[in-house]
Scaffold this motif. Structure first.
Motif, PDB file in Angstrom:
ATOM      1  N   GLN A   1       0.690  -1.073   0.079  1.00  0.00           N
ATOM      2  CA  GLN A   1       0.157   0.718  -0.385  1.00  0.00           C
ATOM      3  C   GLN A   1       0.975   1.072   0.027  1.00  0.00           C
ATOM      4  OE1 GLN A   1       0.461  -1.748   2.390  1.00  0.00           O
ATOM      5  NE2 GLN A   1       0.411  -0.619   4.141  1.00  0.00           N
ATOM      6  N   LYS A   2       1.952   1.149   0.289  1.00  0.00           N
ATOM      7  CA  LYS A   2       2.912   2.283   0.148  1.00  0.00           C
ATOM      8  C   LYS A   2       3.361   2.384  -1.570  1.00  0.00           C
ATOM      9  CE  LYS A   2       5.961   5.296   1.483  1.00  0.00           C
ATOM     10  NZ  LYS A   2       5.368   6.261   0.099  1.00  0.00           N
ATOM     11  N   GLY A   3       3.495   3.952  -1.918  1.00  0.00           N
ATOM     12  CA  GLY A   3       3.044   4.650  -3.217  1.00  0.00           C
ATOM     13  C   GLY A   3       4.589   4.726  -3.703  1.00  0.00           C
ATOM     14  N   GLY A   4       4.984   3.992  -4.836  1.00  0.00           N
ATOM     15  CA  GLY A   4       5.781   4.244  -5.097  1.00  0.00           C
ATOM     16  C   GLY A   4       7.146   3.390  -4.458  1.00  0.00           C
TER      17      GLY A   4
ATOM     18  N   THR B   1       4.415  -1.264 -10.107  1.00  0.00           N
ATOM     19  CA  THR B   1       3.900  -1.558 -11.067  1.00  0.00           C
ATOM     20  C   THR B   1       5.964  -1.747 -11.837  1.00  0.00           C
ATOM     21  OG1 THR B   1       2.373  -0.338 -11.301  1.00  0.00           O
ATOM     22  CG2 THR B   1       3.221  -0.478 -13.356  1.00  0.00           C
TER      23      THR B   1
ATOM     24  N   GLN C   1      -4.473   3.919 -12.385  1.00  0.00           N
ATOM     25  CA  GLN C   1      -3.995   4.791 -13.479  1.00  0.00           C
ATOM     26  C   GLN C   1      -2.941   3.944 -13.776  1.00  0.00           C
ATOM     27  OE1 GLN C   1      -0.767   6.121 -10.421  1.00  0.00           O
ATOM     28  NE2 GLN C   1      -0.854   4.506  -8.798  1.00  0.00           N
ATOM     29  N   GLY C   2      -3.236   2.130 -14.536  1.00  0.00           N
ATOM     30  CA  GLY C   2      -3.495   1.923 -15.427  1.00  0.00           C
ATOM     31  C   GLY C   2      -1.269   2.277 -15.915  1.00  0.00           C
ATOM     32  N   ASN C   3      -0.655   2.243 -14.841  1.00  0.00           N
ATOM     33  CA  ASN C   3       0.760   2.323 -15.557  1.00  0.00           C
ATOM     34  C   ASN C   3       1.011   0.968 -16.175  1.00  0.00           C
ATOM     35  OD1 ASN C   3       2.249   4.358 -12.749  1.00  0.00           O
ATOM     36  ND2 ASN C   3       0.704   5.107 -14.692  1.00  0.00           N
TER      37      ASN C   3
ATOM     38  N   PRO D   1      -1.869   1.150  -4.996  1.00  0.00           N
ATOM     39  CA  PRO D   1      -1.762   1.579  -3.746  1.00  0.00           C
ATOM     40  C   PRO D   1      -2.017   1.773  -2.390  1.00  0.00           C
ATOM     41  CG  PRO D   1      -0.570   3.472  -4.546  1.00  0.00           C
ATOM     42  CD  PRO D   1      -1.182   3.181  -5.692  1.00  0.00           C
ATOM     43  N   SER D   2      -3.003   0.635  -2.481  1.00  0.00           N
ATOM     44  CA  SER D   2      -4.247   1.282  -1.440  1.00  0.00           C
ATOM     45  C   SER D   2      -4.734  -0.474  -1.070  1.00  0.00           C
ATOM     46  CB  SER D   2      -5.444   2.177  -1.610  1.00  0.00           C
ATOM     47  OG  SER D   2      -5.908   1.687  -3.010  1.00  0.00           O
TER      48      SER D   2
ATOM     49  N   GLY E   1      14.254   3.827   2.940  1.00  0.00           N
ATOM     50  CA  GLY E   1      13.901   4.308   3.586  1.00  0.00           C
ATOM     51  C   GLY E   1      12.655   4.159   4.888  1.00  0.00           C
ATOM     52  N   PHE E   2      12.449   4.916   5.778  1.00  0.00           N
ATOM     53  CA  PHE E   2      11.033   4.817   6.751  1.00  0.00           C
ATOM     54  C   PHE E   2       9.440   4.299   7.103  1.00  0.00           C
ATOM     55  CE2 PHE E   2      10.335   4.894  10.689  1.00  0.00           C
ATOM     56  CZ  PHE E   2       9.072   6.397  11.248  1.00  0.00           C
ATOM     57  N   PHE E   3       9.413   4.590   5.629  1.00  0.00           N
ATOM     58  CA  PHE E   3       7.802   5.471   4.859  1.00  0.00           C
ATOM     59  C   PHE E   3       7.964   3.454   5.006  1.00  0.00           C
ATOM     60  CE2 PHE E   3       7.191   8.847   6.801  1.00  0.00           C
ATOM     61  CZ  PHE E   3       7.602   9.640   6.093  1.00  0.00           C
TER      62      PHE E   3
ATOM     63  N   LYS F   1      14.858  -0.727  -6.141  1.00  0.00           N
ATOM     64  CA  LYS F   1      15.341   0.918  -6.103  1.00  0.00           C
ATOM     65  C   LYS F   1      16.801   1.203  -5.104  1.00  0.00           C
ATOM     66  CE  LYS F   1      11.328   3.953  -6.334  1.00  0.00           C
ATOM     67  NZ  LYS F   1      11.138   4.471  -5.938  1.00  0.00           N
TER      68      LYS F   1
ATOM     69  N   VAL G   1      14.166   3.511 -16.677  1.00  0.00           N
ATOM     70  CA  VAL G   1      12.778   4.212 -16.664  1.00  0.00           C
ATOM     71  C   VAL G   1      12.385   4.882 -17.867  1.00  0.00           C
ATOM     72  CG1 VAL G   1      11.848   7.023 -15.254  1.00  0.00           C
ATOM     73  CG2 VAL G   1      13.385   5.159 -14.286  1.00  0.00           C
TER      74      VAL G   1
END
Ligand SMILES: Nc1ncnc2c1ncn2[C@@H]1O[C@H](COP(=O)(O)OP(=O)(O)OP(=O)(O)O)[C@@H](O)[C@H]1O
Ligand SMILES: Nc1ncnc2c1ncn2[C@@H]1O[C@H](COP(=O)(O)OP(=O)(O)OP(=O)(O)O)[C@@H](O)[C@H]1O
Ligand SMILES: [Mg+2]
Ligand SMILES: [Mg+2]
Lengths: 249, 249
Positions: free
Chosen positions: B10-13, B17, B42-44, B125-126, B148-150, B182, B217
């Protein structure tokens, strides 16, 4: 009257929470009374300011259920006032949706309008009832965008959604600006993204760019205010410049 | 019987995808028949394979409304089969929620079980009705995590949600693994995150790590298959290693 800014983008991970929390700290650093409202059940903004609340603690969820008044839920942390959230926020989504309750936040925050100069809403990565509540309560929308393909792709949908809210529920909702986040001067990708944003939003792209900066993430890990953790960091510099650009135009 | 894997967080990014699309391409590169299902409005994932569908085109939305059968919606792009999505997916969310329709995807895809060796679900992301449909249809969950933290903060909630689905709607749902995405070898932050993941998931952390790689990317921007765009890139190398680790264990 407080300026109410919804920080939103349905694309995940573009820097919404980082912008909400660091901008709140920067506005405080230049003497502006600021309230942060965490509208994401991830509770990242709350955690970033040191509030990881157990499921049954007092949070935005209770305010949305119209229990008490907004000032009951404000937590004055060392560096910003916040109405926090946690995972329990999810539990009220269906109820608010069934009741088409889009103006709960707007109504609840009205008594605070004279107490703060800025109210910042950190939105979740979707157009759910919480994001809609923020768009109805806000006067302005700030859209963080990360480099790459997917973040640009979603902007059209996002602006349509904002337009839809403006035509129906909140005629005064305007676009404050688009903010380039995690900008890496060494990478052609960031430059390309910035140029693409410039051509789409010639007069709505912030001059300030938030550079990629590990101090931002380290401050989050230690749940500290970036301006105390590393006041001379690129992140502190950029968010201070953003705060000044927002205040002075 | 197809192995059905829900790629979710659920954390974004964090790289959901990117993992879904590049893993589908990597599995195809080692000869595995793979279907990608885009469950994000979003259809990514659809866009990444070259399918940006106008609002009224045939997409997952129609399959969820039980119009026709799954094979009607499969698009065979040059490098992967996909059931695409677009923004119109949002329009059925309330209807599915009201009807507590958690098994629409499971039922719709059953006829395809013998046609594919892998079915990958790219989740939004949910924890919405689309993610729940993927968790009910899947046998295994793959959780991409960024440094990272989140991203670490949300893992507890995510595993609770998976546990909730396993106890109720899908007893055979298991954790395939946690994937470090990443990853930047130059940054202590990535190392710290990897060590934290190792101690929390000693036997569920993929040996393969997806390194940060701009070719990933750039392939997305040109809507190309990473294995054709840049076959010797770090990204292609890492996703190939991931595919082999998933196939051979
Ligand atoms: N300028 C920056 N430099 C380095 N890292 C950053 C920067 N801005 C954000 N990040 C990191 O990128 C990740 C995503 O940022 P953040 O969580 O703020 O995005 P978000 O849009 O709020 O995500 P979500 O969609 O999950 O709400 C976080 O781990 C954060 O620490
Ligand atoms: N290994 C990598 N190296 C460089 N960039 C990456 C890598 N993986 C993902 N990205 C970039 O990071 C951003 C986030 O990745 P992606 O969109 O795949 O995450 P997501 O979890 O699907 O996001 P959402 O929560 O919005 O669905 C994208 O712009 C993508 O191009
Ligand atoms: Mg956030
Ligand atoms: Mg995605």
């Amino acid at each position: 009257m407080a300026r109410k800014i919804a920080i939103t983008n349905q694309k995940g991970g573009v820097g919404k929470t980082t912008t909400a929390v660091c901008l709140a700290a920067a506005l405080r650093a230049i003497g502006k009374r600021t309230l942060l409202v965490d509208l994401d059940s991830q509770g990242n903004a709350s955690a970033a300011v040191g509030l990881i609340i157990e499921d049954d603690g007092p949070t935005l969820k209770d305010l949305l259920l119209e229990k008490g008044v907004a000032s009951d839920y404000i937590v004055a942390t060392g560096w910003t006032d916040i109405i926090p959230s946690n995972n329990a926020l999810k539990d009220v989504e269906e109820k608010l949706l069934r009741g088409q309750a889009f103006d709960r936040i707007k109504t609840a925050l009205q008594p605070l309008e004279t107490r703060y100069e800025f109210i910042l809403f950190d939105c979740p990565p979707s157009f759910n009832i919480f994001t809609k509540n923020a768009l109805v309560a806000a006067d302005e929308v700030l859209i963080p965008v990360d480099s790459g393909f997917f973040p640009l792709l979603g902007l059209k949908q996002l602006l349509e959604e904002v337009g839809y809210i403006r035509r129906g529920l909140n005629p005064s909702l305007g676009l404050l600006g688009v903010l380039a986040c995690k900008f890496d001067r060494r990478s052609s990708l960031s430059e390309q993204t910035y140029e693409a944003l410039k051509s789409h939003f010639p007069d709505k792209l912030f001059r300030t760019v938030i550079r990629v900066n590990v101090d931002i993430v380290k401050a989050q890990i230690t749940q500290q205010n970036l301006f105390e953790y590393s006041p001379s960091s690129k992140g502190a510099e950029d968010f201070l410049a953003l705060a000044k650009e927002i205040v002075h135009g």
